[in-house]
Design a protein around this motif. Structure first.
Motif, short mmCIF file in Angstrom:
data_model
loop_
_atom_site.label_atom_id
_atom_site.label_comp_id
_atom_site.label_asym_id
_atom_site.label_seq_id
_atom_site.Cartn_x
_atom_site.Cartn_y
_atom_site.Cartn_z
N GLN A 69 -5.20 0.20 -2.56
CA GLN A 69 -4.10 0.97 -1.98
C GLN A 69 -4.61 2.11 -1.11
OE1 GLN A 69 -0.93 2.03 -4.75
NE2 GLN A 69 -0.58 3.95 -3.69
N ARG A 70 -5.79 2.63 -1.43
CA ARG A 70 -6.36 3.74 -0.68
C ARG A 70 -7.22 3.26 0.50
NH1 ARG A 70 -10.09 6.08 -4.81
NH2 ARG A 70 -10.42 3.84 -5.09
N ASN A 71 -7.23 1.93 0.70
CA ASN A 71 -8.11 1.30 1.70
C ASN A 71 -9.58 1.42 1.33
OD1 ASN A 71 -6.12 0.32 3.58
ND2 ASN A 71 -5.78 2.45 4.19
N MET A 72 -9.87 1.50 0.03
CA MET A 72 -11.24 1.49 -0.46
C MET A 72 -11.67 0.05 -0.74
SD MET A 72 -12.00 4.68 -0.39
CE MET A 72 -13.52 4.82 -1.33
N ASP A 95 -11.12 -4.83 -9.27
CA ASP A 95 -10.47 -4.41 -10.51
C ASP A 95 -9.01 -4.88 -10.49
OD1 ASP A 95 -12.86 -3.09 -11.03
OD2 ASP A 95 -12.14 -1.22 -10.13
N ILE A 96 -8.40 -4.94 -11.66
CA ILE A 96 -6.98 -5.26 -11.73
C ILE A 96 -6.18 -4.05 -11.27
CG2 ILE A 96 -5.09 -5.98 -13.24
CD1 ILE A 96 -7.12 -7.20 -15.10
N GLY A 97 -5.11 -4.28 -10.51
CA GLY A 97 -4.22 -3.21 -10.10
C GLY A 97 -4.47 -2.72 -8.69
N ALA A 98 -3.84 -1.60 -8.36
CA ALA A 98 -3.84 -1.07 -6.99
C ALA A 98 -5.03 -0.18 -6.69
CB ALA A 98 -2.55 -0.28 -6.75
N TYR A 99 -5.82 0.16 -7.73
CA TYR A 99 -6.91 1.12 -7.58
C TYR A 99 -8.24 0.43 -7.86
CZ TYR A 99 -9.69 5.37 -8.47
OH TYR A 99 -10.64 6.35 -8.44
N GLU A 100 -9.22 0.64 -6.99
CA GLU A 100 -10.55 0.09 -7.16
C GLU A 100 -11.53 1.21 -7.50
OE1 GLU A 100 -13.59 -2.86 -7.16
OE2 GLU A 100 -11.40 -3.05 -7.13
N VAL A 141 -0.36 -4.40 -3.56
CA VAL A 141 -1.32 -3.30 -3.55
C VAL A 141 -0.59 -1.95 -3.54
CG1 VAL A 141 -3.57 -2.62 -2.63
CG2 VAL A 141 -2.65 -4.83 -2.02
N SER A 142 0.35 -1.79 -4.44
CA SER A 142 1.20 -0.59 -4.48
C SER A 142 1.31 -0.07 -5.90
CB SER A 142 2.59 -0.90 -3.92
OG SER A 142 2.52 -1.18 -2.54
N THR A 143 1.79 1.16 -6.02
CA THR A 143 1.98 1.82 -7.31
C THR A 143 3.45 2.12 -7.52
OG1 THR A 143 -0.22 2.82 -7.29
CG2 THR A 143 1.44 3.86 -8.67
N LEU A 144 4.01 1.68 -8.66
CA LEU A 144 5.37 2.01 -9.07
C LEU A 144 5.26 2.79 -10.38
CD1 LEU A 144 5.83 -0.31 -7.00
CD2 LEU A 144 7.73 -1.08 -8.43
N ARG A 156 0.83 -1.21 0.00
CA ARG A 156 0.00 0.00 0.00
C ARG A 156 0.86 1.26 0.00
NH1 ARG A 156 -3.58 -3.63 2.45
NH2 ARG A 156 -5.51 -3.68 1.24
N SER A 157 1.86 1.26 -0.85
CA SER A 157 2.80 2.37 -0.94
C SER A 157 2.89 2.87 -2.37
CB SER A 157 4.19 1.93 -0.44
OG SER A 157 4.15 1.59 0.94
N ALA A 158 3.40 4.09 -2.53
CA ALA A 158 3.66 4.68 -3.84
C ALA A 158 5.16 4.91 -3.96
CB ALA A 158 2.90 5.98 -4.01
N VAL A 159 5.78 4.26 -4.93
CA VAL A 159 7.22 4.36 -5.17
C VAL A 159 7.38 4.98 -6.55
CG1 VAL A 159 9.41 3.11 -5.24
CG2 VAL A 159 7.54 2.27 -3.79
N TYR A 160 7.75 6.27 -6.60
CA TYR A 160 7.74 6.94 -7.89
C TYR A 160 8.86 7.97 -8.03
CZ TYR A 160 5.06 10.65 -5.40
OH TYR A 160 4.64 11.62 -4.52
N ALA A 161 9.23 8.23 -9.31
CA ALA A 161 10.23 9.24 -9.68
C ALA A 161 11.59 8.96 -9.04
CB ALA A 161 9.74 10.64 -9.31
N ASN A 162 11.95 7.69 -8.88
CA ASN A 162 13.27 7.31 -8.41
C ASN A 162 14.15 6.92 -9.59
OD1 ASN A 162 12.67 7.19 -5.33
ND2 ASN A 162 11.02 6.00 -6.26
N THR A 163 15.48 6.97 -9.40
CA THR A 163 16.38 6.78 -10.54
C THR A 163 17.58 5.93 -10.16
OG1 THR A 163 15.80 8.98 -11.36
CG2 THR A 163 17.78 7.96 -12.27
N ALA A 164 17.87 4.92 -11.00
CA ALA A 164 19.15 4.22 -10.96
C ALA A 164 20.01 4.86 -12.04
CB ALA A 164 18.96 2.73 -11.21
#
Length: 524
Positions: free
Chosen positions: A355-358, A366-371, A213-216, A185-193
């Motif tokens: 992910q939003r506890n909805m 639904d498929i994915g982290a968002y309902e 249940v997270s977003t990358l 239930r986390s959002a991991v975004y705009a990171n860079t290797a």
């Protein structure tokens, strides 16, 4: 120092301290808990501290550390040996629990150091409802490096972190893992290797990794795996992986080892080198546990099941995702729109929250982290492509509800003098049966033209040439207008047997996709 030693800080500023090499080996410039000592920190700050080895802000042995609502900013570790690091916190076998805190702008300086904010080398480390932002590691784990033990990232925002390692096996812009990591239930975004051979823009894994249940989103790797590079054991469940990029292959997931994906979206990622945009298996295909939406599987890197929705080059699947944003809940998500193939297509009988506890809406996730939390009269998007002749003003069309005979959608007429021009009309329809009727007011069809009705995966529903008089519509053998029905299933002819001239008198065979449990098929 030692068992029984305890420290409590309440709204205390721990700032501007330096730990040299002697007598404490340069650990924990702000706070150093040796052995089984314990500490509880509530509120306050741990800022601008410098450790010559590891744990710029805090170093922990085998004891216990609890942080609640603490800001940990601009701390650094200068150790240059393999295993040094942890710009903010270094844990060597203890138990750390962080709640509602912020790790910002921490970094490592040594040539071989990792874990811009956190280095866990044994024990357990939980980061809950916190933000980890703008941290930098020299080698791996821009935010978190887990060399051993277990790290749990629960309900967190992990963004804008950088791992600069230039070698193979280095990277993990947000997280690098050799032990066990759970991201939930986390959002991991705009990171860079950012290193030349850096992989895993969000996460690099050689241990055991579970993303749930997270977003990358929006992560970038200079080599492979814009979101995830896996050489260990990977499970991705009910998550959304989109808009990530790789300069090598697989903007989404690149895996050279065991990887399982279930009820997740991996779509609209991009890679510069090679064809693999969303997934790449490097000889070891990612395994499906069902109910996934894979935007584009370029080289059969994803071993899909009949419950999966899977695109191919030239016909990728549009998941109809909104931009990353605040859609409710503590962490950002990509909303899905009505008409997305992900709606009500996720894991059956799983009623856990998104992910939003909805809660699951309409009895099927639904498929994915968002309902999606609304009833959609539009559940499937189709595309009507009409190739015009010179008399476009004579061409019109209607979508008619087959049960009520009500005209639901219509289009045309078009401009004259555009022979060969293809007009695309987007049709958003619900679960029902419909008739498509194409009209020509001149009574001579569409010369050298025609029309094609497809879904967003490019699957053809109706193909009609221009050889008709005043109208073109599917009809039964008795001449009655006939319908097509939605939703479309995943059943179809095997691609290599499509568009064949079938000569039934010579027993031509056609082949369909396998349906478990079926004892016979109808062909229409």
């Amino acid at each position: 120092r030692g068992a029984g030693a305890s420290l409590t800080l309440n709204e205390v500023m721990v700032e501007g301290n330096v730990a040299g090499n002697a007598p404490s080996l340069g650990l924990g410039a702000g706070i150093h808990l040796e052995g089984a000592a314990t500490a509880t920190i509530v509120g306050g700050t741990v800022n601008n501290n410098v450790a010559s080895t590891s744990g710029g802000g805090i170093a922990l042995g085998t004891g216990t550390l609890g942080l609640n609502n603490v800001t940990i900013n601009n701390n650094s570790s200068r150790g240059d040996a393999d295993g040094d690091g942890g710009g903010a916190i270094y844990n060597q076998g203890g138990s750390v629990n962080v709640m509602g805190s912020r790790f910002t702008n921490n970094y490592t300086e040594g040539d071989l150091a990792g874990g811009g904010a956190i280095l866990n080398n044994g024990g357990t480390f939980a980061v809950v409802n916190s933000e980890v932002e703008g941290n930098q590691a020299t080698i791996s784990g821009g935010a978190i490096l887990n060399l051993a033990g277990t790290v749990n990232v629960l309900g967190c925002i992990v963004r804008n972190n950088t791992a600069a390692g230039a070698g193979i096996g280095e990277g993990g812009g947000a997280i690098s893992n050799e032990g066990t990591v759970l991201v939930e239930r986390s959002a991991v975004y705009a990171n860079t290797a950012s290193g030349v051979l850096g992989s895993g823009g969000a996460i690099q894994n050689s241990g055991n990794l579970r993303v749930s249940v997270s977003t990358l989103s929006g992560n970038m790797a200079m080599l492979h795996g814009g979101a995830i590079f896996n050489s260990g054991v990977l499970e991705v469940t009910r998550s959304t992986i989109t808009a990530n990029t790789a300069e090598g292959v697989a903007g989404g997931i690149a895996s050279v080892a065991a990887g399982t994906v279930v009820s997740s979206i991996v779509a609209a990622n991009s890679a510069t080198t090679g064809e693999a945009q969303d997934v790449a298996g490097f000889g070891t295909p990612l395994v499906s546990a069902g109910y996934n939406l894979i935007g584009r599987d370029d080289d059969n890197s994803f071993a899909g099941l009949s419950s999966d929705i899977e695109g191919v080059p030239g016909a990728p699947i549009n998941a109809l995702l909104g931009a990353l944003g605040n859609n409710g809940g503590p962490t950002p998500t990509h909303a899905i729109d009505c008409g997305s193939p992900a709606v009500n297509a996720g894991l059956i009988d799983n009623m856990s929250a998104d992910q939003r506890n909805m809660s699951v809406f309409e009895g099927r996730r639904d498929i994915g982290a968002y309902e999606l939390q609304e009833s959609c009269t539009c559940t499937q998007v189709l595309n009507l492509a009409i190739t015009l002749d010179d008399f476009g003003s004579e061409t019109t069309w209607e979508i008619i509800d087959h049960a009520s005979n009500e005209v639901l959608l219509s289009g045309g007429p078009y401009s004259d003098g555009l022979a060969g021009t293809v007009v695309n009309e987007e049709l958003c329809l619900g679960t029902a049966c419909y008739r498509l009727v194409v009209y020509d007011a001149g009574g001579n069809g569409i010369t050298d033209g025609g029309y094609e009705l497809t879904d967003l995966q490019g699957r053809r529903v109706i193909v009609g040439d221009g050889l008709f008089t005043d109208e073109s519509v599917i009809k039964t053998v008795t001449g009655a207008q006939s319908a097509f029905c939605l939703p479309l299933s995943n059943q179809k002819l095997i691609d290599s047997f499509c568009q064949k001239e079938l000569r039934y008198w010579s027993s031509t065979q056609i082949y369909a996709s396998f349906q478990p449990g079926a004892t016979g098929y109808e062909f229409w």
